[in-house]
Design a protein around this motif. Sequence first.
Motif, PDB file in Angstrom:
ATOM      1  N   PRO A   7      17.276  38.929 -38.735  1.00 58.33           N
ATOM      2  CA  PRO A   7      18.641  38.475 -38.967  1.00 58.33           C
ATOM      3  C   PRO A   7      18.704  37.420 -40.079  1.00 58.33           C
ATOM      4  O   PRO A   7      17.893  36.496 -40.111  1.00 58.33           O
ATOM      5  N   GLY A   8      19.654  37.587 -40.965  1.00 56.78           N
ATOM      6  CA  GLY A   8      19.792  36.682 -42.103  1.00 56.78           C
ATOM      7  C   GLY A   8      19.164  37.200 -43.376  1.00 56.78           C
ATOM      8  O   GLY A   8      19.458  36.705 -44.462  1.00 56.78           O
ATOM      9  N   ASP A   9      18.295  38.221 -43.265  1.00 52.99           N
ATOM     10  CA  ASP A   9      17.700  38.821 -44.464  1.00 52.99           C
ATOM     11  C   ASP A   9      18.763  39.594 -45.233  1.00 52.99           C
ATOM     12  O   ASP A   9      19.690  40.167 -44.658  1.00 52.99           O
ATOM     13  N   THR A  10      18.605  39.611 -46.544  1.00 54.39           N
ATOM     14  CA  THR A  10      19.371  40.516 -47.398  1.00 54.39           C
ATOM     15  C   THR A  10      18.382  41.349 -48.187  1.00 54.39           C
ATOM     16  O   THR A  10      17.558  40.806 -48.934  1.00 54.39           O
TER      17      THR A  10
ATOM     18  N   GLU B 155      22.567  43.672 -45.608  1.00 53.37           N
ATOM     19  CA  GLU B 155      22.414  42.441 -44.850  1.00 53.37           C
ATOM     20  C   GLU B 155      21.982  42.775 -43.425  1.00 53.37           C
ATOM     21  O   GLU B 155      22.521  43.697 -42.801  1.00 53.37           O
ATOM     22  N   VAL B 156      21.038  42.012 -42.916  1.00 56.67           N
ATOM     23  CA  VAL B 156      20.526  42.200 -41.555  1.00 56.67           C
ATOM     24  C   VAL B 156      21.253  41.221 -40.642  1.00 56.67           C
ATOM     25  O   VAL B 156      21.240  40.008 -40.872  1.00 56.67           O
ATOM     26  N   VAL B 157      21.901  41.761 -39.601  1.00 58.82           N
ATOM     27  CA  VAL B 157      22.744  40.941 -38.727  1.00 58.82           C
ATOM     28  C   VAL B 157      22.317  41.134 -37.271  1.00 58.82           C
ATOM     29  O   VAL B 157      21.553  42.034 -36.939  1.00 58.82           O
ATOM     30  N   GLY B 158      22.858  40.304 -36.417  1.00 59.44           N
ATOM     31  CA  GLY B 158      22.568  40.431 -34.984  1.00 59.44           C
ATOM     32  C   GLY B 158      21.274  39.754 -34.609  1.00 59.44           C
ATOM     33  O   GLY B 158      21.017  38.623 -35.011  1.00 59.44           O
ATOM     34  N   GLY B 159      20.440  40.441 -33.841  1.00 52.86           N
ATOM     35  CA  GLY B 159      19.159  39.897 -33.421  1.00 52.86           C
ATOM     36  C   GLY B 159      18.703  40.378 -32.064  1.00 52.86           C
ATOM     37  O   GLY B 159      17.512  40.587 -31.845  1.00 52.86           O
TER      38      GLY B 159
END
Length: 211
Positions: free
Chosen positions: A89-92, A101-105
């Motif tokens: 999460p937080g990676d682009t 964009e990587v969201v959640g977790g």
Amino acid sequence: MRIVHFGHACVLLETGSARLLLDPGTLASGFETVRGLDAILFTHQHHDHLDLDRLPALVAGNPDAAVVADPGSAEQINARGLSCRTARPGDTLSLGGVPVEVVGGDHAVIHPDLPNIPNVGYLVGHGAFLHPGDSFVLPHRPVDVLALPTGAPWLKASEAVDYLRAVRPRVAVPIHEAVLASPQLHHTLFQNLAPEGTEVRVLRRGELTEV
């Protein structure tokens, strides 16, 4: 943007510059012959999202495709001798020239007595498309097309409707339906209760559709 729904959670996304395959799992079919992929992405390690037995042939047929997965899936994929990039999460990421964009977790809770696992969503092209995996992650930007979870042990229909209303996409594409005997009942519910300005579009399985 064009989308193919291969059943359940698996979709092929064509942005115009990138071809991304998301969650080719055991309850999907037809993705095995897809070629020219820029990336193969996984939201989490459950078998209906990650088919480890069919993955090696898919990777061999797409040698230039990046394999990207949440930490739990990445560990299993690497154990099969395949190269996999871990998405957190937080990676682009840049995949085929498209920002992802990587969201959640975390996976949605199935039951408090069961251990939870990582789950990431992928927000493609500055909000052009969101695949949340097995979660109701709320994006930090408007979403044009939402892959909407339809039925699962962690989900009830009213929650999916509330999620649809919270995200308010231009188009919602129902996915994650294979566990239901009659997903059409849920599709109709979504269509009747969708927020103003949102179209719920049920894709024909295996058919390339412009959205």
